[in-house]
Enzyme design. Structure first.
Site, PDB file in Angstrom:
ATOM      1  N   GLN A 225       0.834  -1.212   0.000  1.00 50.98           N
ATOM      2  CA  GLN A 225       0.000   0.000   0.000  1.00 50.98           C
ATOM      3  C   GLN A 225       0.861   1.251   0.000  1.00 50.98           C
ATOM      4  O   GLN A 225       0.547   2.241  -0.666  1.00 50.98           O
ATOM      5  CB  GLN A 225      -0.916   0.003   1.224  1.00 50.98           C
ATOM      6  CG  GLN A 225      -1.833   1.203   1.330  1.00 50.98           C
ATOM      7  CD  GLN A 225      -2.824   1.278   0.183  1.00 50.98           C
ATOM      8  OE1 GLN A 225      -3.231   0.264  -0.359  1.00 50.98           O
ATOM      9  NE2 GLN A 225      -3.198   2.471  -0.209  1.00 50.98           N
TER      10      GLN A 225
ATOM     11  N   HIS B 167       2.194   3.157  -3.258  1.00 58.02           N
ATOM     12  CA  HIS B 167       1.317   3.945  -4.128  1.00 58.02           C
ATOM     13  C   HIS B 167       1.809   5.383  -4.258  1.00 58.02           C
ATOM     14  O   HIS B 167       1.741   5.983  -5.328  1.00 58.02           O
ATOM     15  CB  HIS B 167      -0.116   3.956  -3.588  1.00 58.02           C
ATOM     16  CG  HIS B 167      -0.917   2.771  -4.027  1.00 58.02           C
ATOM     17  ND1 HIS B 167      -1.367   2.603  -5.308  1.00 58.02           N
ATOM     18  CD2 HIS B 167      -1.364   1.686  -3.332  1.00 58.02           C
ATOM     19  CE1 HIS B 167      -2.051   1.475  -5.394  1.00 58.02           C
ATOM     20  NE2 HIS B 167      -2.063   0.896  -4.213  1.00 58.02           N
TER      21      HIS B 167
ATOM     22  N   GLU C 146     -10.427   3.386   2.840  1.00 59.39           N
ATOM     23  CA  GLU C 146     -10.621   2.971   1.449  1.00 59.39           C
ATOM     24  C   GLU C 146     -10.513   1.444   1.370  1.00 59.39           C
ATOM     25  O   GLU C 146     -11.375   0.777   0.809  1.00 59.39           O
ATOM     26  CB  GLU C 146      -9.553   3.628   0.574  1.00 59.39           C
ATOM     27  CG  GLU C 146      -9.597   3.197  -0.880  1.00 59.39           C
ATOM     28  CD  GLU C 146      -8.383   3.697  -1.664  1.00 59.39           C
ATOM     29  OE1 GLU C 146      -8.461   3.719  -2.903  1.00 59.39           O
ATOM     30  OE2 GLU C 146      -7.341   4.041  -1.039  1.00 59.39           O
ATOM     31  N   HIS C 147      -9.424   0.891   1.919  1.00 61.38           N
ATOM     32  CA  HIS C 147      -9.220  -0.559   1.970  1.00 61.38           C
ATOM     33  C   HIS C 147      -9.162  -0.990   3.434  1.00 61.38           C
ATOM     34  O   HIS C 147      -8.529  -0.317   4.255  1.00 61.38           O
ATOM     35  CB  HIS C 147      -7.899  -0.967   1.309  1.00 61.38           C
ATOM     36  CG  HIS C 147      -7.727  -0.465  -0.089  1.00 61.38           C
ATOM     37  ND1 HIS C 147      -7.008   0.679  -0.394  1.00 61.38           N
ATOM     38  CD2 HIS C 147      -8.175  -0.949  -1.269  1.00 61.38           C
ATOM     39  CE1 HIS C 147      -7.020   0.868  -1.697  1.00 61.38           C
ATOM     40  NE2 HIS C 147      -7.724  -0.099  -2.257  1.00 61.38           N
TER      41      HIS C 147
ATOM     42  N   ASP D 107      -6.628  -4.946  -6.170  1.00 56.22           N
ATOM     43  CA  ASP D 107      -6.163  -3.882  -7.054  1.00 56.22           C
ATOM     44  C   ASP D 107      -6.117  -4.330  -8.511  1.00 56.22           C
ATOM     45  O   ASP D 107      -6.204  -3.501  -9.418  1.00 56.22           O
ATOM     46  CB  ASP D 107      -4.758  -3.419  -6.645  1.00 56.22           C
ATOM     47  CG  ASP D 107      -4.792  -2.301  -5.617  1.00 56.22           C
ATOM     48  OD1 ASP D 107      -5.893  -1.798  -5.332  1.00 56.22           O
ATOM     49  OD2 ASP D 107      -3.723  -1.935  -5.101  1.00 56.22           O
TER      50      ASP D 107
ATOM     51  N   HIS E 144     -51.536  22.140  -9.098  1.00 58.77           N
ATOM     52  CA  HIS E 144     -51.352  20.694  -9.008  1.00 58.77           C
ATOM     53  C   HIS E 144     -52.701  20.009  -8.780  1.00 58.77           C
ATOM     54  O   HIS E 144     -53.020  18.997  -9.416  1.00 58.77           O
ATOM     55  CB  HIS E 144     -50.405  20.333  -7.858  1.00 58.77           C
ATOM     56  CG  HIS E 144     -48.952  20.487  -8.195  1.00 58.77           C
ATOM     57  ND1 HIS E 144     -48.384  21.702  -8.439  1.00 58.77           N
ATOM     58  CD2 HIS E 144     -47.961  19.553  -8.310  1.00 58.77           C
ATOM     59  CE1 HIS E 144     -47.085  21.532  -8.684  1.00 58.77           C
ATOM     60  NE2 HIS E 144     -46.807  20.231  -8.626  1.00 58.77           N
TER      61      HIS E 144
END
Length: 437
Positions: free
Chosen positions: A260, A263, A327-328, A361, A420
């Protein structure tokens, strides 16, 4: 000397310290950053392809006569790739396709009352733009994660942009996903081209794909405009939270931390455990494994954002995870299936010691475009529904309208919307004249 060896004792922190520990890394932006992006957007809007070609030269140091990739170049891309890479791409595509095909929503067609028929139909967004970034290597996984669901959703016009020189890997994915409109343009200028349209780049209705801070800001500015163009999400730096217990494998945890962390320098990993021995062994393994990795300079920086936190029990770990909303999320425990029942906020979850985040991924089948920066409290990962829109339909018979007319009149008049009410009344009068009741 250890690169990182601090363990944070959660129970020793006050409420403010706990809040600060879970903060994301600050993103440093250059002076006049938003103004620079705005200028790029305006230049592409006003000067179209000419502006793009100039930005290609300025930012990517390449002179192109045209930005659209020819059909022959797309079709011939497969000749330049090794068979093992093509087979890997096709396997990943198969898994992603199978998972996303099963996300299709069934059409809804019901009678809410006698004579009142209500439907919901799903329609693909007609024109979508896919942005595939390119850093030190082509992000072919992102191309797959965007192109496959767009194709399954049935989008009629799919436009793909990627920085020049566009790679054969990206072109091959375009070929197998039947994308014919591929353009060599990157950065904020690519987002501008998709949002405004140019002489050669078609304007799209929705833009998908991650990118650097310029790409993200361009998407943000376009989304605030009145261009009838939308975006998938505002994505921040990648992040991972790991919950570990005494059954976890420190070697595996360390490998996930490092995968991770590569990245980018602003990525973040938080490790939570109720077992101090596991945390210590994991830190040792991080320091052992990092020296064998090619992107260790990036990982060194990223690890400065990472945290190793000791809690009193696993329930506290899940509570912290839900607050952070990663996120993960990796739950590395033989009790993962029980622990996951307490998770309410996460983009994508990986259960057990044999489920590394890197598989998600690339090739397990789920989508890797996920909400970051705590947005998983309200947002989901990319799916085919993001490439579609839903339209509702209603059809009433005279009997159905007559039976519900009084409800509509009462509610509309309570809001002082007499027009209406009148739209119902005139029809009811017509029904009475025609049917005598």
């Amino acid at each position: 000397m250890l690169l990182y060896n601090e363990i944070i004792f959660w129970n020793d922190l006050n409420e403010l310290q706990k809040k600060n520990i879970l903060l994301r890394p600050k993103i440093t932006k250059l002076d006049n950053f938003k103004k620079k992006v705005k200028n790029i957007l305006n230049n592409v809007k006003n000067f179209g392809d000419d502006a793009i070609l100039k930005y290609n030269k300025k930012f990517d140091n390449i002179n192109l006569k045209q930005i659209k990739v020819s059909k022959d170049k797309i079709n011939n891309s497969s000749y330049f790739l090794k068979n093992d890479l093509k087979n890997a791409i096709l396997t990943a595509k198969k898994n992603i396709q199978l998972f996303h095909q099963n996300q299709k929503c069934k059409s809804l067609d019901i009678h809410t009352a006698v004579g009142i028929r209500c439907q919901q139909i799903t329609i693909p967004i007609e024109s979508v733009g896919l942005y595939v970034p390119a850093g030190s290597a082509p992000l072919l996984s992102t191309a797959l994660m965007l192109a496959v669901p767009a194709h399954i959703a049935g989008c009629k016009n799919i436009v793909l942009c990627s920085p020049p020189p566009i790679t054969n890997e990206i072109l091959y994915i375009s070929k197998i996903c039947n994308i014919k409109n591929v353009f060599e343009v990157g950065g904020a200028q690519a987002i501008a081209a998709l949002g405004f349209g140019t002489e050669t780049v078609p304007k799209v209705n929705k833009i998908f794909g991650p990118g650097n801070m310029y790409v993200t800001e361009a998407k943000r500015q376009l989304n605030k405009s009145s261009l009838n163009v939308s975006i998938d999400m505002i994505a921040g730096p990648s992040e991972l939270l790991i919950i570990a217990d005494e059954t976890s494998d420190p070697i595996f945890i360390a490998s996930d931390i490092l995968s991770q962390s590569e990245h980018g320098h602003d990525s973040q990993v938080i490790v939570l455990s109720d077992n101090i021995s596991i945390l210590k062994q994991t830190i040792f393994q991080v320091n052992q494994q990092i020296h064998n990795l090619s992107r260790k300079d990036i990982i060194f920086e990223s690890l400065k954002n990472s945290k190793f936190i000791l809690t009193t029990n696993l329930l506290v770990c899940t509570q912290i995870s839900n607050i952070y909303a990663p996120e993960h999320l990796i739950i590395q425990s033989k009790y993962s299936r029980n622990i996951v029942k307490d998770i309410i906020n996460a983009g994508s979850i990986f259960l057990g010691k044999w489920s590394p985040e890197s598989v998600g991924d690339y090739a397990s089948g789920t989508n890797h475009v996920l909400p970051t920066h705590g947005n998983s409290v309200f947002a989901s990962g990319l799916s085919i529904t993001d490439f579609q829109k839903k339209i509702t339909i209603q059809e009433l018979t005279p009997f159905g309208l007559k039976n519900i007319a009084n409800v509509v009149k009462i509610l509309s008049l309570s809001e002082k919307m007499d027009a209406h009410a009148n739209a119902v009344i005139v029809r009811c009068n017509s029904i009475k004249d025609k049917y005598g009741k």
